[in-house]
Design a protein around this motif. Structure first.
Motif, PDB file in Angstrom:
ATOM      1  N   THR A 156      -5.914  -2.651   0.880  1.00 46.80           N
ATOM      2  CA  THR A 156      -6.427  -2.144   2.159  1.00 46.80           C
ATOM      3  C   THR A 156      -7.493  -3.088   2.701  1.00 46.80           C
ATOM      4  OG1 THR A 156      -5.966   0.114   1.434  1.00 46.80           O
ATOM      5  CG2 THR A 156      -7.469  -0.141   3.288  1.00 46.80           C
ATOM      6  N   THR A 157      -8.351  -3.576   1.825  1.00 48.72           N
ATOM      7  CA  THR A 157      -9.382  -4.527   2.227  1.00 48.72           C
ATOM      8  C   THR A 157      -8.748  -5.830   2.710  1.00 48.72           C
ATOM      9  OG1 THR A 157     -10.927  -3.581   0.629  1.00 48.72           O
ATOM     10  CG2 THR A 157     -11.433  -5.780   1.447  1.00 48.72           C
ATOM     11  N   ILE A 208       0.842  -1.200   0.000  1.00 47.12           N
ATOM     12  CA  ILE A 208       0.000   0.000   0.000  1.00 47.12           C
ATOM     13  C   ILE A 208       0.875   1.247   0.000  1.00 47.12           C
ATOM     14  CG2 ILE A 208      -1.625   1.355   1.382  1.00 47.12           C
ATOM     15  CD1 ILE A 208      -2.879  -1.359   2.246  1.00 47.12           C
ATOM     16  N   ASP A 231      -7.124  -0.023  -2.864  1.00 43.09           N
ATOM     17  CA  ASP A 231      -8.365  -0.375  -2.167  1.00 43.09           C
ATOM     18  C   ASP A 231      -8.417  -1.876  -1.875  1.00 43.09           C
ATOM     19  OD1 ASP A 231      -9.144   2.261  -2.209  1.00 43.09           O
ATOM     20  OD2 ASP A 231     -10.493   2.029  -3.944  1.00 43.09           O
ATOM     21  N   GLU A 232      -7.995  -2.679  -2.856  1.00 40.13           N
ATOM     22  CA  GLU A 232      -7.989  -4.131  -2.691  1.00 40.13           C
ATOM     23  C   GLU A 232      -7.017  -4.538  -1.570  1.00 40.13           C
ATOM     24  OE1 GLU A 232      -6.255  -8.000  -5.066  1.00 40.13           O
ATOM     25  OE2 GLU A 232      -7.002  -6.319  -6.269  1.00 40.13           O
ATOM     26  N   GLN A 263       1.123   4.188  -2.861  1.00 42.76           N
ATOM     27  CA  GLN A 263       0.782   5.568  -2.526  1.00 42.76           C
ATOM     28  C   GLN A 263       1.938   6.515  -2.814  1.00 42.76           C
ATOM     29  OE1 GLN A 263      -0.494   4.925   1.533  1.00 42.76           O
ATOM     30  NE2 GLN A 263      -2.654   4.971   0.958  1.00 42.76           N
ATOM     31  N   LYS A 312      -5.388   2.784  -7.984  1.00 44.54           N
ATOM     32  CA  LYS A 312      -6.285   3.119  -6.871  1.00 44.54           C
ATOM     33  C   LYS A 312      -7.103   1.888  -6.464  1.00 44.54           C
ATOM     34  CE  LYS A 312      -6.629   8.014  -7.916  1.00 44.54           C
ATOM     35  NZ  LYS A 312      -7.454   9.095  -8.417  1.00 44.54           N
ATOM     36  N   ALA A 313      -7.533   1.128  -7.468  1.00 45.10           N
ATOM     37  CA  ALA A 313      -8.283  -0.096  -7.197  1.00 45.10           C
ATOM     38  C   ALA A 313      -7.397  -1.099  -6.454  1.00 45.10           C
ATOM     39  CB  ALA A 313      -8.807  -0.706  -8.494  1.00 45.10           C
TER      40      ALA A 313
END
Length: 176
Positions: free
Chosen positions: A90-91, A69, A87-88, A73, A83-84
């Motif tokens: 982070t999930t 991550i 998000d993936e 970033q 970005k996807a």
């Protein structure tokens, strides 16, 4: 074997010899009692190592996701795919942390319950566990038992007494 292990083994053997002099128990009976007592207060090394390794693996996964991550970033202008991906990750990180906490809680609670059953003189905790309604147990913040077990144990000790060691009062040793 480390020197500590060998020293402990010698201490235990010396203790067994000393007990043999002062009791009618056989060496095997004394060893059985010592092993049972150790089982109530100590976690077998193999179990500890397994749990420790599982925790290391979970922490490694979490760190790996966190690093991925951070790398994404750092790149600045992110595409929709990046970005996807963030998000993936982070999930996945949140899922891994939740899974780790769930397993850790289950381990701590399982150990606390097993210790309580041993204190209640259960002959075999694995045989008693299916008779315990864990939904009726109360847990404190540190995952130690806070209630709900005493009543269940009392009922079990009446209905299924064979699962527990009988309560015996120590017989007075005859003196000559």
């Amino acid at each position: 074997r480390t020197e500590d292990d060998m020293a402990l083994t010698k201490v235990i053997k010396d203790l067994v010899e000393e007990l043999r002099k002062h009791t009618d128990l056989t060496e095997e009976q004394i060893e059985e009692k010592i092993n049972k007592a150790l089982g109530e207060t100590h976690v077998p090394k193999q179990v500890f190592n397994e749990k420790s390794e599982a925790e290391k693996q979970a922490r490694t996964k979490i760190t790996e996701y966190e690093n991925q991550i951070k790398e994404l970033q750092k790149s600045g202008n992110l595409t929709a795919d990046q970005k996807a991906k963030i998000d993936e990750l982070t999930t996945k990180l949140a899922e891994q942390e939740t899974k780790y906490q769930t397993e850790l809680t289950a381990t701590k609670r399982g150990y606390a319950l097993e210790q309580a059953l041993l204190k209640a003189k259960a002959r075999d905790t694995k045989s008693v566990l299916p008779h315990i309604d864990q939904s009726k147990l109360a847990w404190s913040a540190d995952h130690s038992l806070a209630g709900g077990l005493k009543e269940q144990l009392e009922a079990l000790q009446k209905d299924k007494a064979f699962l527990f060691e009988p309560e015996t009062t120590p017989a007075a040793r005859p003196s000559f």
